[in-house]
Design an enzyme around this catalytic site. Structure first.
Site, PDB file in Angstrom:
ATOM      1  N   MET A 106       0.846  -1.197   0.000  1.00  0.00           N
ATOM      2  CA  MET A 106       0.000   0.000   0.000  1.00  0.00           C
ATOM      3  C   MET A 106       0.878   1.242   0.000  1.00  0.00           C
ATOM      4  O   MET A 106       1.750   1.382   0.871  1.00  0.00           O
ATOM      5  CB  MET A 106      -0.886   0.030   1.252  1.00  0.00           C
ATOM      6  N   GLY A 194       1.525   3.999   4.924  1.00  0.00           N
ATOM      7  CA  GLY A 194       2.301   3.316   3.900  1.00  0.00           C
ATOM      8  C   GLY A 194       2.822   2.002   4.436  1.00  0.00           C
ATOM      9  O   GLY A 194       3.554   1.982   5.424  1.00  0.00           O
ATOM     10  N   SER A 195       2.459   0.891   3.833  1.00  0.00           N
ATOM     11  CA  SER A 195       2.722  -0.380   4.492  1.00  0.00           C
ATOM     12  C   SER A 195       2.443  -1.554   3.562  1.00  0.00           C
ATOM     13  O   SER A 195       2.317  -1.396   2.362  1.00  0.00           O
ATOM     14  CB  SER A 195       1.848  -0.472   5.741  1.00  0.00           C
ATOM     15  N   ARG A 196       2.283  -2.751   4.165  1.00  0.00           N
ATOM     16  CA  ARG A 196       2.095  -3.965   3.384  1.00  0.00           C
ATOM     17  C   ARG A 196       1.381  -5.016   4.233  1.00  0.00           C
ATOM     18  O   ARG A 196       1.508  -5.040   5.456  1.00  0.00           O
ATOM     19  CB  ARG A 196       3.469  -4.467   2.962  1.00  0.00           C
TER      20      ARG A 196
END
Length: 237
Positions: A106, A194-196
């Site tokens: 993301m 902001g990540s995954r």
């Protein structure tokens, strides 16, 4: 009547529900923007733009989730950044055997609300502090701060769903507890900023998405327990 419906459709495309986490930040962004207008108007417009971005970052729209049993849906909005074999995080206690891992990255413009990829009961939640590397990198799964959930499916199999902090992410939010039953596509948390999210599929289940493919949380089908299809391939066209 049709004109009114069209206006409502236009409004709904712009005005989105907000995750409650957002109300900790949106007013602060707005106040800073107002102060910047008093200091220097161009800075004020910049602050206003950041306030709008903050509002959209915390948007939490409803999604239309496919309801057939056995379907895995994407846990996040974003792009499939990795599909590879890997063992689930050891702290979840799911063993060291490798499974197919589907990673959805993301960026800061995606909706960051995370959803359950399939119906199941949360059997374990394990948080582990770590680094804040770029979440699109392979080593982020090992090195970055993360929060893992083990889900037991209706057939007794267990999967892992792991929230991973990214380069600018500084908080992983998990809104469920061990023992919580989750429906496919149900919200369970989010990550700022902001990540995954990684999904570890059961052995023998192939992903039905390709690296680089865009996903919508709760809607995009990423795997199917009933499918005999081989891992899906894709290309840019």
């Amino acid at each position: 009547m049709e004109g009114s419906d069209r206006r409502m459709d236009m409004i709904s495309t712009v005005v989105k529900p907000i995750h409650r986490e957002g109300w900790k930040f949106i007013p602060a962004f707005g106040i800073v923007a107002l102060l910047l207008f008093f200091l220097w108007e161009p800075l004020g417009w910049l602050g206003l733009g950041l306030t709008v971005w903050c509002y959209y970052f915390f948007r939490d729209p409803d999604r239309v989730t496919p309801t057939r049993p056995g379907l895995f849906v994407s846990p996040a909005d974003g792009v499939v950044s990795l599909i590879e074999r890997a063992a689930p995080p050891p702290e979840l206690g799911l063993g060291a055997e490798e499974r197919t891992r589907v990673s959805v990255f993301m960026n800061v413009f995606n909706c960051h609300v995370n959803r359950a990829p399939i119906a199941g009961t949360v059997t374990k939640i394990a948080y582990r502090p770590g680094k804040f590397l770029n979440a699109s990198l392979d080593k982020a799964s090992e090195d970055n701060e993360r929060n893992g959930l083990a889900l037991r499916l209706e057939d007794g199999r267990e999967i892992a769903v792991v929230q991973i902090a990214g380069l600018v992410a500084r908080r992983i939010l998990c809104e469920v507890a061990e023992g919580t039953p989750l429906a496919t596509g149900q919200r369970f948390g989010m990550i700022r900023f902001g990540s995954r999210v990684d999904v570890y599929l059961p052995e023998g289940v192939a992903p039905l998405v390709a690296v680089g493919q865009g996903t919508i949380a709760g809607e995009t089908v990423i795997a199917d327990l009933a499918s005999a299809e081989l891992a899906r391939q894709g290309e840019v066209r």
